[in-house]
Motif scaffolding. Structure first.
Motif, short mmCIF file in Angstrom:
data_model
loop_
_atom_site.label_atom_id
_atom_site.label_comp_id
_atom_site.label_asym_id
_atom_site.label_seq_id
_atom_site.Cartn_x
_atom_site.Cartn_y
_atom_site.Cartn_z
N PHE A 1 43.09 28.99 33.69
CA PHE A 1 43.01 29.18 32.04
C PHE A 1 43.54 30.51 31.37
O PHE A 1 44.70 30.17 30.63
CB PHE A 1 41.37 29.71 31.69
N ILE A 2 43.87 31.85 31.95
CA ILE A 2 44.34 32.58 32.03
C ILE A 2 46.10 32.77 31.80
O ILE A 2 46.67 33.31 30.66
CB ILE A 2 44.17 34.00 32.37
N HIS A 3 46.90 32.42 33.02
CA HIS A 3 47.55 31.39 33.26
C HIS A 3 48.28 30.54 32.18
O HIS A 3 49.94 30.84 31.46
CB HIS A 3 48.06 30.84 34.38
N THR A 4 47.24 29.64 31.60
CA THR A 4 47.51 29.13 30.87
C THR A 4 47.93 29.88 29.27
O THR A 4 48.81 29.16 28.46
CB THR A 4 47.20 27.58 30.10
N ILE A 5 46.65 30.79 28.61
CA ILE A 5 47.89 30.98 27.68
C ILE A 5 48.81 32.21 27.30
O ILE A 5 49.36 31.79 26.84
CB ILE A 5 45.90 32.40 27.63
N ARG A 6 49.05 32.69 28.89
CA ARG A 6 50.49 33.30 29.31
C ARG A 6 51.62 32.40 29.10
O ARG A 6 52.69 32.50 28.20
CB ARG A 6 50.45 33.96 30.40
N SER A 7 51.70 30.85 28.95
CA SER A 7 51.77 29.69 29.66
C SER A 7 52.52 29.18 28.33
O SER A 7 53.88 29.68 28.25
CB SER A 7 51.98 28.86 30.16
N LYS A 8 51.87 29.30 27.85
CA LYS A 8 52.10 28.97 25.60
C LYS A 8 52.73 29.89 25.27
O LYS A 8 53.23 30.04 24.30
CB LYS A 8 50.86 28.81 25.12
N GLN B 1 42.47 18.81 30.99
CA GLN B 1 42.70 19.20 32.12
C GLN B 1 41.59 19.01 33.55
O GLN B 1 41.49 19.76 34.42
CB GLN B 1 44.36 19.52 32.20
N ASN B 2 40.38 19.43 32.51
CA ASN B 2 38.87 19.91 33.37
C ASN B 2 39.24 21.01 33.94
O ASN B 2 38.29 21.27 35.16
CB ASN B 2 38.39 18.16 34.63
N ILE B 3 39.86 21.79 33.47
CA ILE B 3 39.59 23.43 33.52
C ILE B 3 38.48 24.38 32.71
O ILE B 3 39.15 23.74 31.51
CB ILE B 3 40.80 23.73 34.00
N LEU B 4 37.69 24.80 33.25
CA LEU B 4 36.65 25.54 32.39
C LEU B 4 36.13 24.74 31.45
O LEU B 4 35.83 25.09 30.58
CB LEU B 4 36.58 26.91 32.10
N SER B 5 35.76 22.94 31.42
CA SER B 5 36.16 22.03 30.38
C SER B 5 34.69 22.43 29.94
O SER B 5 34.52 22.53 28.69
CB SER B 5 35.86 20.92 31.03
N GLU B 6 33.58 22.05 30.90
CA GLU B 6 31.84 22.73 30.38
C GLU B 6 31.59 23.66 29.62
O GLU B 6 31.02 23.68 28.65
CB GLU B 6 31.25 21.91 31.08
N ILE B 7 32.20 24.95 29.86
CA ILE B 7 32.21 26.37 29.27
C ILE B 7 33.08 26.29 28.16
O ILE B 7 32.76 26.29 26.39
CB ILE B 7 32.41 26.58 29.85
N MET C 1 40.63 31.15 46.01
CA MET C 1 40.06 30.60 44.79
C MET C 1 39.52 28.70 45.04
O MET C 1 39.18 28.37 44.65
CB MET C 1 41.56 30.35 44.43
N GLU C 2 40.27 28.21 46.76
CA GLU C 2 39.97 26.90 47.03
C GLU C 2 38.81 26.99 46.55
O GLU C 2 37.49 26.06 47.08
CB GLU C 2 40.62 27.21 48.11
N LYS C 3 38.05 28.69 47.30
CA LYS C 3 36.10 28.44 48.15
C LYS C 3 34.95 28.64 46.17
O LYS C 3 34.60 28.01 46.73
CB LYS C 3 36.35 29.34 48.85
N CYS C 4 35.59 29.10 45.61
CA CYS C 4 35.06 29.53 44.51
C CYS C 4 36.18 28.43 43.37
O CYS C 4 36.84 29.43 41.99
CB CYS C 4 35.48 30.70 44.13
N ARG C 5 35.55 27.68 43.23
CA ARG C 5 36.25 26.61 41.87
C ARG C 5 36.35 27.08 40.22
O ARG C 5 37.44 27.30 39.75
CB ARG C 5 35.52 25.42 41.86
N ILE C 6 35.27 27.73 40.24
CA ILE C 6 35.38 29.12 38.85
C ILE C 6 36.10 29.53 38.60
O ILE C 6 36.59 29.56 38.07
CB ILE C 6 33.78 28.75 38.65
N LEU C 7 36.21 30.64 39.40
CA LEU C 7 37.48 31.38 39.56
C LEU C 7 38.64 31.16 40.01
O LEU C 7 39.01 31.45 38.98
CB LEU C 7 36.99 32.13 40.91
N LYS C 8 39.11 29.61 40.60
CA LYS C 8 40.20 29.15 40.45
C LYS C 8 40.66 28.58 38.72
O LYS C 8 41.65 28.88 37.98
CB LYS C 8 40.40 28.33 41.05
N GLU C 9 39.47 28.24 38.15
CA GLU C 9 39.71 27.48 36.87
C GLU C 9 39.97 28.53 35.53
O GLU C 9 40.21 28.88 34.89
CB GLU C 9 38.62 26.95 36.87
N TYR C 10 39.31 29.91 35.74
CA TYR C 10 39.29 31.52 34.65
C TYR C 10 40.41 31.93 34.99
O TYR C 10 40.96 31.92 34.06
CB TYR C 10 38.24 31.98 35.21
N ALA C 11 41.36 31.41 36.07
CA ALA C 11 43.14 32.15 36.50
C ALA C 11 43.51 31.23 36.08
O ALA C 11 44.11 31.91 35.50
CB ALA C 11 43.00 32.16 38.09
#
Length: 306
Positions: free
Chosen positions: A180-187, A208-214, A168-178
């Motif tokens: 995002f899904i975690h945030t939905i589950r938390s809600k 929070q600048n998580i997948l923000s551009e997409i 995850m630390e090597k691939c920022r976009i994968l970390k942010e995808y995870a």
């Protein structure tokens, strides 16, 4: 960076949508392989868009450095993943050799790309960081000691938050995808209805600048993809699994405490019935259960009268 677009032929997956961008896909490939390619055009995309087998589409496949990679995202674990991979690879290799298929019947070997099959898992069941799933495990064993003529190995990578952190630390976009899904589950875990949880998670991740551009450019499409790809039951199943796990761990601890109290009570009852000296009872309790003298006396006071 390439423009993100939505294939209108069918409801796309968010994972595929994100990594259809060659820059993101190359970042993921480099993170997995510790490579340092920097030109997205080095990737030759081999994803099959117009072939559907049993309702499953090929998420992403590509060739780079003579390696043919098949990347699939799954929120549901299946032991049949290698069988699906076999079908996908068969179709991709057929496409690959089409321009030179006449050479199949010559005495010269056809050199074909090395196959790699990765499954990125973020479902509700607890899975290890990495897990190999073999096609040969599906074969009916006939007891004749035969060696299978086929094998296909799917390497499952758990990408739920908290897993495979080095990747995850090597691939920022994968970390942010995870995330995002975690945030939905938390809600959902705090009681928000499914659609509201998704919409709120999108807004929170943008801030929070998580997948923000997409998310900013494709807000409506992403929400639609999530509502289509997942359903509320999947997220609630994740929460139920997580709650069970935490409850089970707490139950084990409670069980240990209950067992200790039962042991203390039985020892006190035995010493009382045999009218053994209190000093011996105190010594037994403090040594056996790591109690202080004060704690041991409290238990004696409590259980000797039962």
């Amino acid at each position: 960076m390439e423009h993100y677009y939505l294939n209108r032929k069918y409801k796309d997956r968010l994972f595929r949508f994100i990594f259809s961008d060659k820059g993101n896909l190359l970042q993921l490939y480099n993170a997995i392989n510790d490579s340092h390619y920097n030109n997205p055009d080095d990737l030759v995309i081999t994803t099959i868009d117009d072939v559907v087998y049993m309702g499953m589409k090929n998420d992403l496949s590509f060739i780079i450095d003579d390696v043919m990679s098949l990347y699939e995202h799954q929120s549901t674990y299946s032991p049949n993943l290698p069988l699906r991979g076999l079908f996908y690879f068969s179709a991709m290799y057929r496409n690959y050799i089409e321009p030179m298929k006449q050479k199949l019947y010559t005495d010269s070997p056809l050199r074909i790309p090395f196959p790699v099959y990765l499954v990125f898992y973020n479902g509700s069941m607890e899975e290890p960081e990495r897990k190999e799933i073999l096609l040969s495990d599906l074969f009916i064993q006939n007891g004749k000691g035969l060696q299978p003529a086929l094998e296909c190995t799917a390497l499952l990578l758990n990408i739920n938050v908290g897993h495979n952190q080095e990747l995850m630390e090597k691939c920022r976009i994968l970390k942010e995808y995870a995330q995002f899904i975690h945030t939905i589950r938390s809600k959902i875990s705090v009681g928000l209805p499914f659609q509201e949880a998704v919409e709120t998670a999108v807004e929170d991740c943008i801030s929070q600048n998580i997948l923000s551009e997409i998310l900013r450019k494709n807000k409506a499409e992403v929400i639609d993809m999530i509502l289509t790809e997942y359903d509320e039951n999947e997220f609630r199943e994740f929460l139920k699994e997580d709650s069970w796990k935490k409850g089970h761990e707490a139950g084990v601890q409670d069980g240990i405490k209950t067992g200790i109290k039962t042991g203390i009570r039985e020892i006190i009852r035995t010493f009382t019935e045999l009218q053994l000296p209190k000093e011996q009872l105190l010594e037994k309790l403090t040594n056996s259960f790591s109690l202080s003298v004060e704690e041991a006396e409290e238990y004696i006071e409590k259980y000797s009268k039962l």
